[in-house]
Design an enzyme around this catalytic site. Structure first.
Site, PDB file in Angstrom:
ATOM      1  N   GLU A   1      -4.558  -8.851   0.682  1.00 35.56           N
ATOM      2  CA  GLU A   1      -5.284  -8.642   1.925  1.00 35.56           C
ATOM      3  C   GLU A   1      -6.768  -8.732   1.610  1.00 35.56           C
ATOM      4  O   GLU A   1      -7.273  -7.989   0.768  1.00 35.56           O
ATOM      5  CB  GLU A   1      -4.965  -7.285   2.566  1.00 35.56           C
TER       6      GLU A   1
ATOM      7  N   GLU B   1       0.822  -1.214   0.000  1.00 37.77           N
ATOM      8  CA  GLU B   1       0.000   0.000   0.000  1.00 37.77           C
ATOM      9  C   GLU B   1       0.856   1.264   0.000  1.00 37.77           C
ATOM     10  O   GLU B   1       0.588   2.226   0.725  1.00 37.77           O
ATOM     11  CB  GLU B   1      -0.960  -0.008   1.198  1.00 37.77           C
TER      12      GLU B   1
END
Length: 903
Positions: A590, A508
């Site tokens: 995720e 991220e």
């Protein structure tokens, strides 16, 4: 636990004292050969700096923190770095040269200035009297003992103070016979900004707290006498989005070699050709000559099969051709060789495959004498990535049924412990998990050893951020100087682990938002990675980058955080990435980010299959607990049900890594006043949440699974009374239909519909007694589940995960305490305060209960039960065999005791 896993644990625990995979002491018998000795004992420790230091030992100038950013959204957009310039001397120029072995371009390597900063500091001096300091053994996390910070910021970092300077000192006696050898200090992990002196000389350091590194002590040692190693750590505040831990939290080693030796992480083993009949094993070995004279040596590598205990078995199954090598003084050579293994035993994940392993033993000979022996465990296996299906290991399709885990071990903190990690993996495998993502940093090397031995696939990840920051003092401060060294060091350390199937260079990262500029950094990292290893693909977990942006194009495989299910109710991004990259596999790096507190059920229960936590809808801000109906998630996430629907509607998706397998310290979304997360399928103490059986029902279709929730203790004479009220009943099962009975009365037989993953009776009226579900599969009985209204709390009960442990100071027994009624049934609301005591040659290391709001310090022997359960962690004192008796007492309840044996 199987006998093979018991043997695995013993073998891994032995690495703290033994030199190699061979029988203990074998290496030491080789004259002038390699020795690897534990330096975990007899350290002196102290927090803080001596008076008057005033920043003289700072690595660099850090930005000022004007305001804490604790508690912001976990997926908040990273921002540009704060630019600062050094206005006074710092240690950075002396530390940077430690990175030189990992910097490919020699013109970019660092030149060390003259001198030894810090030599004048009293705590660095060899004559300093440290007898008043605390004596500790490694691995050591000084922050985990608390106390918790009950007010203010730092919920994101677990409400434990991890920041500030910490010092470690150790005497090191080096015999005169070691003169002429090379002696290295190997540190598996130090949190963080480590600076190391030897005999008042600054040897080097490493800022990134998660990487392993080596320092050459040879020129700084006194032979035939005492030496002193001094280590200063300087962990910043606001440095992480989770609990980073503190201290020398992994193993530390002294490695002794001949002047001519296999280099640090000096072998690379690949298996380019594999068939049922034979496998080609290619071995690349780097040899260093650190001596002042040229050397003529012979090199040969022999391959041995390893048994379930991790020991090499019998005779060599193959060996390379002997090669003669000439090395100039102060030089290195890279030697390539190959061997053939007949009828190879392949490494692969259970249950369909077995994690077979081999060990390559590389011998260096000089003048008829063996001068080095270097062992490299490895596995023979092939990987294939099919864009339409996913991952194939040895041509067997393996769906990614994975989880993410942070590196803390609950009440033990960040200090790595083999048994604690093994327990986590055992429970995850029981659930059906076959893969682990190392979020978001290089793990302890022993964790990778466990994954190799147990057959767990690994996504190995190096960074949580690049140049843009997520917290004010995170890795972005050192990324420009250290990214190459940190990435190459991880790759060289980990590349021979067969469990690793994918590399990740980021999570991220803020560069998702910066277009081509971010893609350039990604290309740089991918180039470095491919220079080190071409046998595995590289990825970068993306929670925002879109399919038409430049960053995803740089990745070999597409890994998405939450986008597949649609972040904040947006449509799934799986189809867009599939259309843009039809030849790349796609998976959820995720998934979910579901939230729950074990045993907490809140009403009303919404009819949806996924919802964000809101006051009165899944969450209670007063108690800071989240409902365990397993329907609720962080705002950016979703329930397991919704994630699976997105995957099943896009069958090319290769699988998932759930956020997270276990609860972890810090990042307590949605209640940053708490100490630990709510994301885990298993709570911080190791107790299964209801979600465990939901995942098991999908990931283990061959095992009859039936699990009812909630508990059935809602009698009107309790504070949680619900008699006569609607109390929904949900069933987690891999059957396809079931009938629910309450006190023998049918509540209806229902079937799963397409893209449904639980059965639910949402209008049941509560009455005390028994609920029972009869499950069917393909029209035939498959499983049963039942819940019973219990009596009031009557007694305590203890159960150990293992009743016999090693007396080595490392092995652990995890003892579960249950509060039970007069029939021995766990009382699901019980929160009595329990006091643990231990008799015998051992200690209670920590206690816990899985409650994210409990601020009792982990070392405390007094602990409130949380919804009927508590945990005590026990270990034996090193070398003291005998019997341990653990007792538990609580006011008004019958106590309990359990006996453990040590050997």
């Amino acid at each position: 636990m199987t006998s093979a896993l018991k043997a695995t644990r013993r073998a891994l625990l032995t690495t703290a004292t033994a030199a190699s995979l061979w029988p203990k002491g074998a290496v030491a018998r080789v004259r002038n050969g390699r020795e690897r000795l534990s330096l975990n004992d007899n350290w002196r420790f102290r927090l803080g700096d001596p008076e008057g230091l005033d920043g003289a030992l700072d690595y660099d100038i850090r930005p000022d923190i004007k305001k804490s950013e604790d508690g912001k959204e976990a997926d908040a957009r990273p921002v540009d770095a704060t630019q600062v310039s050094a206005t006074r001397p710092v240690l950075k120029p002396w530390i940077l040269p430690t990175a030189n072995p990992f910097i490919f371009d020699s013109d970019k390597r660092h030149v060390r200035p003259e001198g030894h900063p810090g030599a004048q500091v009293s705590w660095v001096k060899s004559t300093f009297d440290d007898s008043g300091w605390e004596t500790v053994a490694l691995p050591h996390d000084w922050a985990i003992k608390g106390p918790f910070l009950e007010t203010g910021p730092y919920g994101g970092m677990g409400r434990l103070k991890t920041w500030g300077a910490a010092w470690y000192r150790r005497r090191l006696d080096i015999p005169a016979s070691d003169k002429g050898r090379c002696l290295f200090l190997d540190i598996d992990g130090a949190m963080s900004y480590a600076t190391i002196w030897c005999n008042e000389r600054l040897v080097g350091g490493w800022p990134y707290g998660y990487n392993s590194f080596r320092l050459d002590l040879t020129p700084h040692l006194t032979y035939g006498g005492a030496n002193h190693i001094v280590i200063r750590l300087d962990n910043p505040p606001e440095s992480a989005r989770w609990y980073p831990g503190a201290g020398l939290y992994r193993n530390v080693w002294l490695v002794k070699t001949d002047r001519v030796h296999v280099a640090h992480w000096g072998t690379q083993i690949t298996t380019p050709h594999i068939s049922q009949d034979e496998a080609t094993v290619d071995i690349v070995t780097r040899i260093d000559n650190d001596g002042t004279e040229p050397a003529a040596i012979t090199i040969v590598t022999r391959l041995y099969a390893m048994d379930a205990k991790g020991q090499s078995s019998g005779r060599a199954v193959s060996e390379t051709a002997r090669q003669s090598v000439q090395l100039a003084a102060k030089s290195s050579r890279v030697i390539k060789a190959s061997a053939t293994v007949l009828q190879p035993r392949l490494w692969g994940p259970p249950p369909a495959q077995s994690p077979n392993r081999y060990v390559a033993v590389t011998s260096l000979m000089q003048g008829g004498r063996q001068i080095d022996r270097y062992e490299t465990p490895f596995g023979i296996r092939s990987l294939r990535f099919d864009a339409d299906k996913g991952l194939y290991v040895n041509d067997h399709f393996v769906p990614l049924q994975g989880v993410n885990n942070h590196h803390d071990l609950g009440a033990l903190g960040a200090a790595f412990n083999v048994r604690a990690a093994e327990r986590q993996l055992e429970m995850l495998m029981e659930m059906g998990c076959n893969a682990l993502r190392m979020s978001h940093n290089p793990p302890a090397p022993e964790l990778l050893d466990l994954c190799d031995r147990m057959g767990i696939l690994v996504l190995d990840e190096v960074f949580d951020c690049w140049e843009k920051r997520k917290t004010p003092l995170d890795f972005h401060l050192i990324f420009p100087d250290w990214h190459e060294a940190d990435l190459r060091s991880m790759l060289r350390r980990d590349r021979n682990h067969p469990s690793i199937v994918i590399w990740s260079v980021g999570n991220e990262v803020g560069e998702q938002y910066s277009g081509e500029a971010g893609a350039r950094i990604a290309r740089r990292l991918v180039t470095i990675l491919r220079e080190e290893d071409t046998t595995r693909p590289v990825t970068n977990a993306m929670n925002w980058a879109q399919a038409d942006m430049p960053l995803p194009a740089e990745m070999d495989v597409i890994s998405l955080n939450y986008q597949g299910a649609g972040i904040r109710s947006l449509p799934s991004k799986f189809p867009a990435f599939r259309a843009k990259f039809p030849n790349k596999i796609i998976f959820h790096s995720e998934s979910a980010a579901a939230l729950s507190s074990r045993g907490e059920y809140q009403f009303p229960v919404p009819g949806t299959n996924s919802a964000p936590v809101r006051p009165g809808v899944g969450g209670d801000p007063k108690t800071r607990q989240v409902s365990a109906y397993e329907l609720f998630a962080a705002d950016f996430g979703s329930s397991a049900d919704r994630n699976w629907a997105a995957q099943d509607q896009n069958p090319y998706v290769a699988g998932e890594f759930v956020w997270t397998g276990w609860d972890y310290l810090g990042e307590p979304t949605p209640y940053y006043e708490a100490r630990s997360s709510y994301f885990g399928i298993i709570d911080l103490a190791g107790f299964k949440k209801d979600r465990f059986w939901l995942y098991q029902s999908r990931w283990r279709p061959e095992v009859p699974v039936a699990h009812l929730l909630p508990h059935w203790n809602w009698a009107s004479n309790t504070q949680n009374g619900r008699e006569g009220e609607v109390t929904p009943v949900h069933l987690f099962t891999n059957g396809d239909e079931a009938e629910l009975f309450i006190n023998g009365k049918s509540q209806g037989r229902i079937k799963k519909r397409p893209f449904e993953y639980r059965l639910r009776w949402d209008y049941v009226i509560y009455e005390p007694g028994e609920i029972r579900a009869v499950v069917y599969k393909d029209g035939k009985p498959w499983a049963e589940a039942r819940r019973q209204t219990t009596g009031t709390a009557h007694a305590l009960a203890l159960e150990a995960d293992r009743s016999v442990i090693d007396a080595d100071g490392n092995d652990l027994s995890f003892v579960t305490l249950r509060i039970v009624d007069d029939k021995g049934e766990t009382v699901p609301f019980a929160r009595d305060t329990v006091t643990f005591t231990l008799e015998g040659p051992g200690e209670i290391v920590a206690t816990d209960n899985g409650d994210p709001t409990d601020f009792t310090a982990f070392p405390s022997p007094r602990r409130k039960a949380f919804n009927g359960l508590a945990l005590a962690i026990v270990r034996a004192k090193p070398g003291q065999k005998g019997r341990l008796t653990l007792r538990a007492q609580a006011s008004g309840l019958t106590g309990a005791q359990i006996t453990l044996a040590t050997h």
